[in-house]
Structures are given as structure tokens and as C-alpha cells.
Enzyme design. Structure first.
Site, PDB file in Angstrom:
ATOM      1  N   GLY A  78       0.824  -1.196   0.000  1.00  0.00           N
ATOM      2  CA  GLY A  78       0.000   0.000   0.000  1.00  0.00           C
ATOM      3  C   GLY A  78       0.866   1.257   0.000  1.00  0.00           C
ATOM      4  N   GLU A 129     -14.105  17.805   4.464  1.00  0.00           N
ATOM      5  CA  GLU A 129     -14.722  16.570   4.946  1.00  0.00           C
ATOM      6  C   GLU A 129     -14.975  16.668   6.447  1.00  0.00           C
ATOM      7  OE1 GLU A 129     -12.438  13.198   3.693  1.00  0.00           O
ATOM      8  OE2 GLU A 129     -12.560  13.723   1.582  1.00  0.00           O
ATOM      9  N   ARG A 179     -16.614  11.446  12.208  1.00  0.00           N
ATOM     10  CA  ARG A 179     -17.161  10.173  11.739  1.00  0.00           C
ATOM     11  C   ARG A 179     -17.794   9.346  12.852  1.00  0.00           C
ATOM     12  NH1 ARG A 179     -12.301   8.380   7.583  1.00  0.00           N
ATOM     13  NH2 ARG A 179     -13.027   9.625   5.815  1.00  0.00           N
ATOM     14  N   HIS A 219     -13.970   0.754   9.052  1.00  0.00           N
ATOM     15  CA  HIS A 219     -13.174   1.524   8.109  1.00  0.00           C
ATOM     16  C   HIS A 219     -11.689   1.576   8.464  1.00  0.00           C
ATOM     17  CE1 HIS A 219     -12.505   4.357   4.912  1.00  0.00           C
ATOM     18  NE2 HIS A 219     -12.144   5.336   5.719  1.00  0.00           N
ATOM     19  N   GLY A 222     -11.550   9.562  -0.645  1.00  0.00           N
ATOM     20  CA  GLY A 222     -11.709  10.913  -0.116  1.00  0.00           C
ATOM     21  C   GLY A 222     -10.627  11.889  -0.499  1.00  0.00           C
ATOM     22  N   SER A 261      -5.136   1.345   0.168  1.00  0.00           N
ATOM     23  CA  SER A 261      -4.731   2.601  -0.468  1.00  0.00           C
ATOM     24  C   SER A 261      -5.357   2.752  -1.853  1.00  0.00           C
ATOM     25  CB  SER A 261      -3.206   2.673  -0.579  1.00  0.00           C
ATOM     26  OG  SER A 261      -2.597   2.640   0.690  1.00  0.00           O
ATOM     27  N   HIS A 299     -17.059   3.811   9.252  1.00  0.00           N
ATOM     28  CA  HIS A 299     -17.371   4.869   8.294  1.00  0.00           C
ATOM     29  C   HIS A 299     -18.885   5.054   8.236  1.00  0.00           C
ATOM     30  CE1 HIS A 299     -17.427   7.289   4.657  1.00  0.00           C
ATOM     31  NE2 HIS A 299     -16.111   7.405   4.766  1.00  0.00           N
ATOM     32  N   ARG A 336     -10.250   8.895  13.781  1.00  0.00           N
ATOM     33  CA  ARG A 336      -9.346   9.517  12.804  1.00  0.00           C
ATOM     34  C   ARG A 336     -10.030  10.649  12.048  1.00  0.00           C
ATOM     35  NH1 ARG A 336      -8.697   8.832   7.420  1.00  0.00           N
ATOM     36  NH2 ARG A 336      -9.745   6.815   7.262  1.00  0.00           N
TER      37      ARG A 336
END
Length: 476
Positions: free
Chosen positions: A17, A116, A272, A326, A51, A46, A227, A361
Site C-alpha cells: 500500500g 470533509e 465520523r 473503516h 476521499g 490505499s 465509516h 481519525r
């Protein structure tokens, strides 16, 4: 380097990734590296990242980004890690552009940055709309000159004198051993262990189990991010819907049109964990939908989303959503050079824990962390002199593994102590006698599941899980 049953390299990187690729790209030219992945090199989280990547490159300084990261994490952070990543993140966009990544711009030539969840300002850079991860990975992977072994699963780290000196596993069904002066775990999170997840199915927390087996310190395993927007099709999850849609004006609603997040001061762009908790509560009574009609140029800006809806014969203007696993905020504890508590062992990306993400996060900080920390690790890597490294041959195995259904139910948004305890008891005191690739992969998954369940229990009790209390190594 000889490519058969016994490999010798300077740096073994487990994963392909963004974190792994970044390490490989920034290693000194005199070091040999070998990357391994248990699937194909493109089967990574990845590649799925929609987003974008967060950076304060267009702001006067990184202070607002730092503050938003701490706020989203509910303050449960390592301040030095937040300061380092957000400060170093200011140059990431120009560095990626120098490597060939092209970020979206408006007609006037300015960057088309988005906003976001929990970000106070628009600072999310995109490439190809919601194809950022794919575009970045395709560009950067082409620049890797080190060999990559696909269909190769690492099932054991090898140690000598208290130091990790390599790894053992399988390439296909063939047993292999790899001598290395350092091993970097960049194997991602844990979503593949559960049913409703945004992760690639290959991502099953192997790095956590590998690190725990050699006594590396782990932290914050009880904090798993769900998520808020997973597409629902015919009652089943059908993949991630980027949060950038809500940043562009889309909103969550019930069947009768009531706005789900109207009560929150940040509305649909709340953190989130807060949005996921609200959706979970409402879905006990009725469905929740994402209304995308306010989004201008929907198909041009969000081609991944629109194409997925068209393939499933869903109207992209109004789609049903649910929550899904997520991101793992915790992981293998490292310093800001990627060093773990075990000599010769490093970790980076989602499988590592530097104290950046806390309990939740901040959106689009994951790709940022991968690049910033991958570069830092590569440039500060400390290797012993080249010598003939001993190869140890551990004997281990595993019986059939862990139930995705059970883990998905107990590691949900709402944690229940009795269900966690019952699941943990079912996974305790298992004996591992079978051998072979499949059996040993299951052993890793059982170990990771136990670590996650223990972390969740300690989170509920408001305590920290110590190394002495973690799941013991499997008995043979």
C-alpha cells in the site's frame, strides 16, 4: 538477490500500500529492499481511498489542521505525533506532484480542495475526483525499482538475540524464508476480518499478530472507526461512499426527508464517530439515505460513486447507507521513526500506532500519515552491519479460524461487554497443530481477533491494555 526458497535483502517490507511504497521510494540507493504481499500488489486499502489526502499546504500554517486532528480524536493523541504529521504534511502535495501525481484543479488553475468531516477548512486534495488512492498508487508504484513478491504471505517473524532478522511464510504453497537487516510491517488494518467493511478482503490484521508473537508493544486496539456511509443494495453493503460527497453538499436523511444531523453544530460534516453513532441509532427503526442532489457536477466529480450506482441500477441522487468498519486507530506502537519496541522491527501506516488518530481519525489523514511516516521511517532506518544472518525455522500451525459474522456483531459501533467476553472465551485456549499456508493464516487471524476483543473490553472499562495482558502467543 536470489529469488527462490531463501531470500536475502537489507529491508523486508510487508505490504504494497501507500505506506509500503513510500518507504521503498525513500530508502537510500545503497539498500536492497524486497516487498511482499499476500495477494496482488494492487489489493490494498490505499487503492480504494476515495476521499483524498489532507494537507494545510494552502494555509498560513498547520495549526488549524493540528487542532482539527486533536478535536476529532477527542484529545486522545500523542501531541508530538500530531504536530509532526500535520507540519510535515504541508509539503506533501508538492512532493507527490514531483513524483508525478496530478491533483485536481479548477478552471482558474487553483487547487480544487474539498472539506470533509471534522475539518474546519477545505484542505482535502483530490486526484480524479474520488479516485485519489487509485491514481496515487498507480503513479507511485511505477517508480518502484525493488522486487515485489505477490501471493506471498508472511506467517512468522524470525528472531535472533532479541532482534528480528527476517521472516518466514509461503509463496503460493511453497515455504520460503527471508533474511533481512530490518523488517517493516505495512500490512494495513483489520477490516477483512469483518463482514461490513470498506477494506480489501486481504487486509486481516496480520501485522498485529506477527508483532505480538515477538513481543512488540501494541496500543489502542479498542478504537475501531466505522465509516458513516456504506452503500446499501438489496439489503447488503455494496462498498464505500466517500465523505467528500457530504463535503460537496450531500446530506443524510430519513425516508420522510428529515435531516439526520440537523441537531449537530457541524451538521453532516461532524466527526465520523458521531455521524456513525447517529446512523446506527436511527437504523434500528428505519433506513437512512444520502441525498446527493445538491452536489454540482456529480458524475464528473465523483465518477467512482456514480459508476457503482449505475452498475447496480441505483439512482445516485438518493441512496440508502449504513455504517461499516473503516480504520483501526491503534496498532503496533512506534516512535516517529517507525521503530517498534523490538529491535529490527518497524511498522508504518494503519498497522502502526503513533498516537495520531486517538479515538477517531480525522478524515483523509490516513494517506497523509502513510506518506509522511513512510518517508520518515526510510530516512531514519537504523540497520546493523551486513553479515550472514541466521535463519530460524519455527514450527507452528492453526485450526480453522474465526467467524466474520461473530466479530462483526461484537465489534460494532455499540460495544457490549457480555458479548465481547463471550466471543473472547470462544477464541481462548485454542491449540494449533495443523501446518500449511491456510492453517497458518488462520492462526494469525485468531490471534488478531483476540487482540481486538481484549482491546475493546479494556476500552469499555476505561483502562489501557498492557503487553502482559495481551493474547499469549499460540501454543504448538
Amino acid at each position: 538477490m536470489s529469488l527462490h526458497k531463501h531470500f536475502v535483502t537489507d529491508v523486508l517490507i510487508v505490504g504494497t500500500g501507500l505506506a509500503a511504497i513510500t518507504v521503498a521510494l525513500h530508502l537510500p540507493d545503497n539498500l536492497r529492499a524486497l516487498l511482499v504481499t499476500k495477494g496482488t500488489r494492487s489489493e490494498t486499502n490505499s487503492m480504494r481511498a476515495q476521499g483524498g489526502i489532507a494537507s494545510s499546504a494552502l494555509e498560513d500554517d498547520h495549526e488549524a489542521h493540528r487542532a482539527d486532528t486533536v478535536r476529532a480524536a477527542k484529545g486522545w493523541v500523542n501531541p508530538e505525533a500530531v504536530e509532526f504529521v500535520t507540519r510535515e504534511g504541508r509539503t506533501v502535495i508538492s512532493e507527490l506532484e514531483a513524483l508525478g501525481v496530478i491533483f485536481d484543479r479548477q478552471e482558474n488553475g487553483e487547487y480544487a480542495v474539498g472539506r470533509e468531516g471534522a475539518h474546519g477548512l477545505p484542505r482535502i486534495f483530490h486526484s480524479g475526483g474520488d479516485q485519489t488512492g487509485c491514481r496515487m498508487m498507480e503513479t507511485l508504484s511505477e517508480k518502484i525499482t525493488h522486487p515485489v513478491l505477490e501471493q506471498t504471505v508472511i506467517t512468522q517473524l524470525l528472531t535472533s538475540g532479541g532482534r528480528v532478522v527476517g521472516a518466514a511464510g509461503y509463496r503460493g504453497e511453497e515455504r520460503i524464508e527471508i533474511s533481512a537487516r530490518a523488517v517493516v510491517l505495512a500490512s494495513g488494518g483489520i477490516g477483512g476480518l469483518l463482514l461490513t467493511s470498506t477494506n480489501d478482503d486481504m487486509i486481516t490484521g496480520d501485522g498485529l499478530a506477527l508483532a505480538a508473537d515477538v513481543g512488540a508493544e501494541l496500543s489502542d486496539l479498542g478504537y475501531i472507526q466505522h465509516h458513516p456511509t456504506i452503500l446499501v443494495h438489496q439489503g447488503k453493503s455494496a462498498g464505500l461512499i466517500t465523505e467528500a460527497l457530504r463535503g460537496a453538499g450531500a446530506y443524510l436523511m430519513t425516508r420522510d426527508g428529515r435531516r439526520v444531523m440537523d441537531h449537530h453544530p457541524e451538521g453532516d460534516l461532524a466527526a465520523r464517530d458521531e455521524v456513525s453513532a447517529m446512523i446506527t441509532a436511527i437504523r434500528k427503526q428505519e433506513p437512512v439515505y444520502l441525498n446527493t442532489t445538491p452536489v454540482v457536477q456529480l458524475a464528473e466529480r465523483f465518477p467512482t460513486f456514480v459508476q457503482k450506482c449505475e452498475k447496480l441500477n441505483i439512482n445516485p441522487e438518493l441512496v440508502e447507507v449504513t455504517t461499516g468498519v473503516h480504520f483501526l486507530m491503534g496498532g503496533i506502537k512506534t516512535n516517529l521513526a517507525g521503530q517498534t519496541s523490538v529491535a529490527g522491527l518497524y511498522a508504518v501506516g494503519e498497522t502502526a500506532s503513533i498516537g495520531l488518530h486517538g479515538t477517531n481519525r480525522l478524515a483523509s489523514n490516513s494517506l497523509l500519515e502513510c506518506f509522511v511516516m513512510g518517508k520518515a521511517l526510510a530516512r531514519q532506518l537504523q540497520l546493523p552491519p551486513r553479515r550472514t544472518l541466521p535463519i530460524l525455522r519455527p514450527i507452528f500451525g492453526c485450526e480453522d479460524g474465526v467467524s466474520k459474522q461473530q466479530l462483526s456483531e461484537v465489534l460494532a459501533v455499540e460495544l457490549k461487554e457480555d458479548r465481547l467476553q463471550a466471543a473472547l472465551e470462544q477464541l481462548t485456549n485454542k491449540s494449533f497443530r495443523q501446518t500449511g499456508r491456510r492453517a497458518e493464516q488462520h492462526r494469525l487471524q485468531i490471534t488478531t481477533a483476540r487482540l481486538l476483543l481484549e482491546g475493546a473490553l479494556y476500552r469499555l472499562k476505561g483502562e489501557q491494555l498492557t503487553n502482559e495482558q495481551m493474547a499469549p502467543a499460540a501454543t504448538t
